[in-house]
Design a protein around this motif. Structure first.
Motif, PDB file in Angstrom:
ATOM      1  N   LEU A   1       0.828  -1.201   0.000  1.00  0.00           N
ATOM      2  CA  LEU A   1       0.000   0.000   0.000  1.00  0.00           C
ATOM      3  C   LEU A   1       0.865   1.254   0.000  1.00  0.00           C
ATOM      4  O   LEU A   1       0.549   2.237  -0.674  1.00  0.00           O
ATOM      5  N   ALA A   2       1.967   1.236   0.764  1.00  0.00           N
ATOM      6  CA  ALA A   2       2.888   2.369   0.766  1.00  0.00           C
ATOM      7  C   ALA A   2       3.462   2.601  -0.628  1.00  0.00           C
ATOM      8  O   ALA A   2       3.630   3.752  -1.060  1.00  0.00           O
ATOM      9  N   LYS A   3       3.738   1.523  -1.341  1.00  0.00           N
ATOM     10  CA  LYS A   3       4.244   1.636  -2.709  1.00  0.00           C
ATOM     11  C   LYS A   3       3.212   2.277  -3.622  1.00  0.00           C
ATOM     12  O   LYS A   3       3.535   3.154  -4.434  1.00  0.00           O
ATOM     13  N   ARG A   4       1.948   1.852  -3.472  1.00  0.00           N
ATOM     14  CA  ARG A   4       0.891   2.429  -4.300  1.00  0.00           C
ATOM     15  C   ARG A   4       0.692   3.907  -4.004  1.00  0.00           C
ATOM     16  O   ARG A   4       0.521   4.724  -4.911  1.00  0.00           O
ATOM     17  N   VAL A   5       0.706   4.249  -2.724  1.00  0.00           N
ATOM     18  CA  VAL A   5       0.531   5.648  -2.334  1.00  0.00           C
ATOM     19  C   VAL A   5       1.679   6.492  -2.887  1.00  0.00           C
ATOM     20  O   VAL A   5       1.462   7.602  -3.405  1.00  0.00           O
ATOM     21  N   ALA A   6       2.903   5.993  -2.786  1.00  0.00           N
ATOM     22  CA  ALA A   6       4.066   6.730  -3.283  1.00  0.00           C
ATOM     23  C   ALA A   6       3.978   6.939  -4.794  1.00  0.00           C
ATOM     24  O   ALA A   6       4.264   8.034  -5.297  1.00  0.00           O
ATOM     25  N   ILE A   7       3.582   5.892  -5.525  1.00  0.00           N
ATOM     26  CA  ILE A   7       3.443   6.015  -6.981  1.00  0.00           C
ATOM     27  C   ILE A   7       2.321   6.995  -7.327  1.00  0.00           C
ATOM     28  O   ILE A   7       2.455   7.830  -8.235  1.00  0.00           O
TER      29      ILE A   7
ATOM     30  N   VAL B   1      12.508  14.986 -11.467  1.00  0.00           N
ATOM     31  CA  VAL B   1      13.438  14.560 -10.419  1.00  0.00           C
ATOM     32  C   VAL B   1      12.844  14.834  -9.042  1.00  0.00           C
ATOM     33  O   VAL B   1      12.917  13.997  -8.132  1.00  0.00           O
ATOM     34  N   ILE B   2      12.241  16.008  -8.860  1.00  0.00           N
ATOM     35  CA  ILE B   2      11.617  16.344  -7.580  1.00  0.00           C
ATOM     36  C   ILE B   2      10.519  15.354  -7.242  1.00  0.00           C
ATOM     37  O   ILE B   2      10.437  14.847  -6.115  1.00  0.00           O
ATOM     38  N   SER B   3       9.662  15.051  -8.215  1.00  0.00           N
ATOM     39  CA  SER B   3       8.564  14.101  -7.985  1.00  0.00           C
ATOM     40  C   SER B   3       9.095  12.716  -7.633  1.00  0.00           C
ATOM     41  O   SER B   3       8.538  12.030  -6.764  1.00  0.00           O
ATOM     42  N   THR B   4      10.180  12.308  -8.289  1.00  0.00           N
ATOM     43  CA  THR B   4      10.771  10.998  -8.005  1.00  0.00           C
ATOM     44  C   THR B   4      11.355  10.948  -6.596  1.00  0.00           C
ATOM     45  O   THR B   4      11.160   9.967  -5.864  1.00  0.00           O
ATOM     46  N   LEU B   5      12.066  11.982  -6.202  1.00  0.00           N
ATOM     47  CA  LEU B   5      12.657  12.027  -4.858  1.00  0.00           C
ATOM     48  C   LEU B   5      11.571  12.007  -3.782  1.00  0.00           C
ATOM     49  O   LEU B   5      11.697  11.290  -2.775  1.00  0.00           O
ATOM     50  N   VAL B   6      10.515  12.771  -3.989  1.00  0.00           N
ATOM     51  CA  VAL B   6       9.406  12.786  -3.027  1.00  0.00           C
ATOM     52  C   VAL B   6       8.761  11.400  -2.948  1.00  0.00           C
ATOM     53  O   VAL B   6       8.435  10.911  -1.860  1.00  0.00           O
ATOM     54  N   MET B   7       8.590  10.749  -4.092  1.00  0.00           N
ATOM     55  CA  MET B   7       8.008   9.407  -4.127  1.00  0.00           C
ATOM     56  C   MET B   7       8.848   8.427  -3.304  1.00  0.00           C
ATOM     57  O   MET B   7       8.307   7.635  -2.517  1.00  0.00           O
TER      58      MET B   7
END
Length: 228
Positions: free
Chosen positions: A44-50, A163-169
């Motif tokens: 679920l954490a993976k889904r939320v991060a994506i 890059v910002i979105s990836t780091l936050v994810m």
């Protein structure tokens, strides 16, 4: 050029991660997933991060045109989103204390996540508005509100946004997937206190976002009356 790109990435990442505040929201995430196994919580954490990644990318690239298309002002976004965040914080703050879970005598067998229990919570409310709420969406839109049409500057801005979105994810996934481990360090009472404090902070954040939206809406009206 590279220095400008790095500066934009650092500025955008620190601004967004401070607004999202994943450590505090991790306790809210844990409270919403008390019946989940560790593997279910990790998925679920993976889904939320994506989901958070795509929400931020959408806010970066199409946020301003979408708001203009529907005639939604930044103030309306803040007021409506802040209300959703405040209601979620209020509900969590007044939720009954969960019963302590008994310690199993044998290792817990990891079961696949139920199809509706995880997927149903992944986007709403865990991604929006609890993780990437109106504050982070408005910030992402504001960061690119003055995006230039010059090709080189547009490419740099686009790379910085991705890059910002990836780091936050990655930060969201790392913190959320380890929320239970953090709770173990704090103990039962410490976790309960942290959850209540996080819920109260979430309520305050929602109220602050509403006040910011109201201020932005009322200030021009007050200035207009003062000028008369």
């Amino acid at each position: 050029m590279i220095e400008s790109l790095i500066s934009d990435i650092l500025f955008g990442f620190t601004g967004l991660i401070s607004i999202i505040n994943p450590i505090s929201v991790a306790f809210v995430f844990l409270d919403r997933t008390t019946s989940f196994t560790d593997e279910e919580r990790r998925l679920l954490a993976k889904r939320v991060a994506i989901n958070a990644f795509f929400v931020l990318v959408a806010a970066f690239f199409v946020g301003t045109p979408v708001l203009h298309f529907f005639g939604i002002s930044m103030e309306a976004l803040r007021i409506g989103g802040g209300l959703a965040v405040a209601v979620s914080g209020w509900q969590l703050l007044n939720a009954p204390e969960p019963e302590p879970r008994p310690v199993a005598a044998e290792p817990t067998v990891v079961k696949p996540a139920p199809p509706h229990s995880a997927a149903g919570k992944a986007f709403f409310p865990l991604t929006v508005p609890l993780t990437t709420g109106p504050g982070s969406i408005a910030t992402a839109i504001a960061l690119n509100a003055n995006r230039t049409h010059k090709l080189s500057a547009w490419l740099l801005s686009s790379v910085a946004s991705l890059v910002i979105s990836t780091l936050v994810m990655l930060v969201i996934y790392y913190v959320y997937s380890r929320a239970a481990r953090l709770a173990q360090y704090l103990g039962v009472e410490g976790t309960r206190v942290a959850m209540r404090v996080s819920s109260f902070l979430l309520l305050c954040i929602g109220v602050q976002i509403i006040l910011t939206g109201l201020t932005g809406f009322l200030t021009p009206i007050a200035d207009l009356h003062a000028a008369r």
